[in-house]
Design an enzyme around this catalytic site. Structure first.
Site, PDB file in Angstrom:
ATOM      1  N   GLU A 258       0.888  -1.165   0.000  1.00 62.08           N
ATOM      2  CA  GLU A 258       0.000   0.000   0.000  1.00 62.08           C
ATOM      3  C   GLU A 258       0.921   1.207   0.000  1.00 62.08           C
ATOM      4  O   GLU A 258       1.604   1.474   0.975  1.00 62.08           O
ATOM      5  CB  GLU A 258      -0.905  -0.039   1.236  1.00 62.08           C
ATOM      6  CG  GLU A 258      -1.964   1.042   1.250  1.00 62.08           C
ATOM      7  CD  GLU A 258      -1.595   2.183   2.165  1.00 62.08           C
ATOM      8  OE1 GLU A 258      -1.146   3.222   1.629  1.00 62.08           O
ATOM      9  OE2 GLU A 258      -1.739   2.042   3.378  1.00 62.08           O
ATOM     10  N   CYS A 297      -2.346   8.318   3.941  1.00 58.85           N
ATOM     11  CA  CYS A 297      -2.251   7.712   2.616  1.00 58.85           C
ATOM     12  C   CYS A 297      -3.510   7.953   1.807  1.00 58.85           C
ATOM     13  O   CYS A 297      -3.494   7.855   0.581  1.00 58.85           O
ATOM     14  CB  CYS A 297      -1.968   6.219   2.743  1.00 58.85           C
ATOM     15  SG  CYS A 297      -3.218   5.321   3.703  1.00 58.85           S
TER      16      CYS A 297
END
Length: 676
Positions: A258, A297
């Site tokens: 990720e 993120c």
């Protein structure tokens, strides 16, 4: 000032920093507050300890045992979260940021604990999908199963969420029965270390289930096998370096990433100034820019609005940003704290300068802003910075440069197709959001942008009061994205657990499949119980235990009485000529629900006993019509047993109805709650 010595927990022992240790500074003051790292860690011993001790201990436990363990650990952390709050301020996070990181991580563990109990068996094998019939008569079958990998999971986490980033990986890994070696980012590892200490000191985890590396991993990745997993969160450059490790490539080590993501938000063409959607859009963008000082993120990096509303968006968003008080995160009045380090501050300013080559900064001056209660020069503080790119079609850096801080760029679009084209220029993101009250716009974006984004979040006046927000990954849904975002999928409920399990196709007879999966498969051996199964407790009935009923004849009087009593006078039950014209029926036929009612009457034990409640039925199918004069009989088999709490468990019964010619007329699964 006392400098904290941040230890590693390796092969069952706490080891203080040693050779190669690195100093860690407070994000607020810039002063050194901790030291972490030890080049002398025996990484092979850690891997061996995890595989041989931790893995063996976890695999002895059932999925339900592990789920109960996760719940207990989460509740223990919940009781001790204040200590983590107090420590987290030095990362630059304010109190509301702690709720996302610490409480969010604990909540994620609780969700996995709940799903483990509700959606997984109280056993060691997870059945993935239905049985496949591979032969004509059903004596040779196939099914997919998932079992625990027999290695370790190495979790390499980012600095921005030292608790949630760890727990969102640890929860599905431990539920899968795989031990973890956690490597947090050094800048905030002191918070992770405290969380790990709390978990280990609780005594709730089996030996070897959890280890911690504070500092570098050394050559650990060079020692991984095909049974191990690497789960990474961080930059695309680091991800590329790690996943290109020759050992990882040669051994096909699972690598879940990720990474960088140019997430976006689209203001729908219907959401004009003055609408609830416009106000919601501005509020969401401002929140995503300033929460965790933009160090998320999932934060919104690109803002797309219809060309005729761009200026209104800039003005409204600038007004909200102006109300954001920047300061010492320990102050109650602070609404945005600092970046995690001065190194991160330099990186954000460098990336903002790159974006500034294609866009004009319309709000926020890093050379002139106010910080309450702290020194802006010594601490890692930056103001929110809003840019405007007037030519997004010919721009490149605004679509490929992520300033990992409170930085975002507004761009205009001509129509929805143009918005989709622009949002996809990010080449893969974790999340894109669309604020619109027009369902056609939502569908157009989903169809056009779905392939480029791991999650698309829609919100409007109807859902805004209960929505969780653009930037909130939830454990129920996958968290990841294609392309630049890394191509991975964390979380997602039981999907996330299966990252740490091996899917295997098993083939064999019904008896073999039943024995492996702990679930009775039609065609497998049947067991005759000593008494009616409804008179026996959850623990007394056995999987495969079967009873057969006597037949019952269905009469025309039964059909007409049921029709008049229920009001279901559908023509196939009441009109002979109309029923004969129907290609499915030979004439008037019995109601399907009449057959189910008769079936219950044939197999139910009416007296008080261990069966507490009928909670439903699944997979109902009617295969052959029943006419007046036909008879039906029932076969009732214990298919599966699942404990639910300290008092009762769920019994899943396989039920078949056959007629006088032994032809199957109906099949379903009955669910009952049975006392222990």
């Amino acid at each position: 000032m006392t400098i904290q010595q941040i230890s590693s927990f390796a092969a069952g022992e706490w080891l203080a920093p040693g050779a190669g240790a690195r100093n860690i500074a407070s994000a607020i003051t810039g002063d050194v507050i901790a030291s972490a790292g030890n080049n002398d860690l025996d990484v092979q011993a850690m891997l061996d300890y995890g595989r041989k001790v931790g893995g063996a201990n976890l695999r002895k436990m059932t999925f339900h045992d592990r789920a109960r363990m996760l719940k207990a650990v989460a509740l223990h952390l919940q009781k001790n979260r204040q200590a983590m709050y107090d420590l987290s301020f030095d990362t630059g996070a304010i109190q509301s940021d702690h709720l996302i990181d610490i409480d969010g991580g604990i909540g994620t563990m609780l969700v996995f604990a709940s799903k483990g109990r509700r959606e997984m068996p109280d056993g060691h094998v997870y059945l993935d999908g239905e049985v496949e019939q591979l032969s004509r008569n059903g004596t040779f079958l196939g099914q997919h199963i998932c079992t625990s990998l027999q290695g370790v999971a190495v979790h390499i986490n980012a600095f921005n969420f030292p608790v949630w980033g760890m727990l969102e990986k640890v929860a599905p890994t431990l539920l899968a029965g795989v031990p973890c070696i956690v490597k947090p980012a050094t800048n905030s590892c002191y918070v992770t270390e405290l969380c790990v200490r709390l978990m280990l000191d609780s005594g709730l985890l089996p030996e070897g289930a959890l280890q911690l590396v504070s500092g570098g991993l050394g050559d650990m990745l060079d020692r991984l096998t095909m049974q191990d997993v690497v789960s990474f969160t961080g930059s695309a450059d680091t991800a590329m370096k790690l996943r290109s490790n020759p050992v990882i490539l040669e051994n096909s080590v699972r690598f879940v990433a990720e990474q960088d993501s140019l997430n976006a938000s689209i203001l729908g063409p219907d959401a004009e100034p003055g609408t609830p959607e416009f106000d919601l859009f501005v509020k969401e963008v401002q929140r995503e820019m300033t929460t965790k000082a933009g160090q998320k993120c999932t934060a919104i990096r690109r803002i797309f609005a219809p060309e005729n509303t761009v200026q209104a968006v800039i003005e409204a968003l600038s007004a909200r940003l102006a109300k954001t008080v920047i300061g010492d995160p320990r102050l109650e009045t602070t609404r945005m704290g600092a970046l995690v380090s001065n190194g991160q501050k330099r990186d954000v300013l460098e990336k903002a300068a790159i974006i500034g080559q294609e866009a004009e900064r319309v709000y926020g001056d890093p050379e002139n802003f106010t910080v309450d209660g702290a020194d802006a020069e010594r601490g890692a503080f930056v103001p929110p910075m809003l840019f405007h790119c007037a030519d997004p079609d010919n721009a490149q850096r605004v679509h490929d440069t992520e300033a990992f801080g409170p930085v975002s760029t507004v761009m205009g679009y001509r129509d929805v197709d143009h918005a989709v084209e622009l949002v996809n220029k990010g080449m893969g993101s974790l999340v894109a959001s669309v604020i619109t009250h027009d369902s056609d716009v939502a569908r157009q974006v989903a169809m056009g942008a779905g392939a480029y984004h791991g999650r698309i979040y829609f919100n409007n006046r109807d859902s805004m009061k209960e929505s969780t927000g653009h930037g909130s990954p939830l454990p129920h849904m996958v968290h990841g994205g294609p392309g630049r975002a890394g191509g991975g999928e964390e979380l997602g409920g039981i999907r996330g657990v299966k990252h740490y399990m091996q899917r295997t196709a098993i083939q064999g007879s019904p008896d073999i499949l039943s024995a492996i999966g702990g679930t009775w498969v039609p065609g497998a051996a049947e067991i005759k119980g000593p008494a009616h199964p409804f008179t026996r407790t959850f623990h007394e009935v056995s999987i495969g235990e079967t009873m057969y009923t006597e037949p019952r004849i269905v009469t025309m009087e039964d059909i007409e009485h049921f029709a008049n009593f229920t009001g279901d006078t559908f023509y196939a039950h009441m009109d002979q000529d109309a029923a004969e014209r129907n290609p499915f029926f030979p004439g008037r036929v019995a109601h399907g629900y009449l057959l189910l009612s008769f079936a219950a009457g044939l197999f139910v034990e009416p007296n008080e006993g261990p069966v507490l409640a009928n909670t439903g039925l699944d997979n109902l199918r009617f295969m052959k019509p029943v006419s007046a004069g036909d008879s039906i009989k029932v076969r009732l088999t214990v298919k599966k047993k699942t404990p639910r709490n300290e008092e009762y468990g769920e019994v899943r019964w396989h039920v078949t109805l056959t007629n006088q010619d032994n032809e199957m007329v109906a099949e379903y699964e009955l669910l009952t709650m049975n006392a222990y």
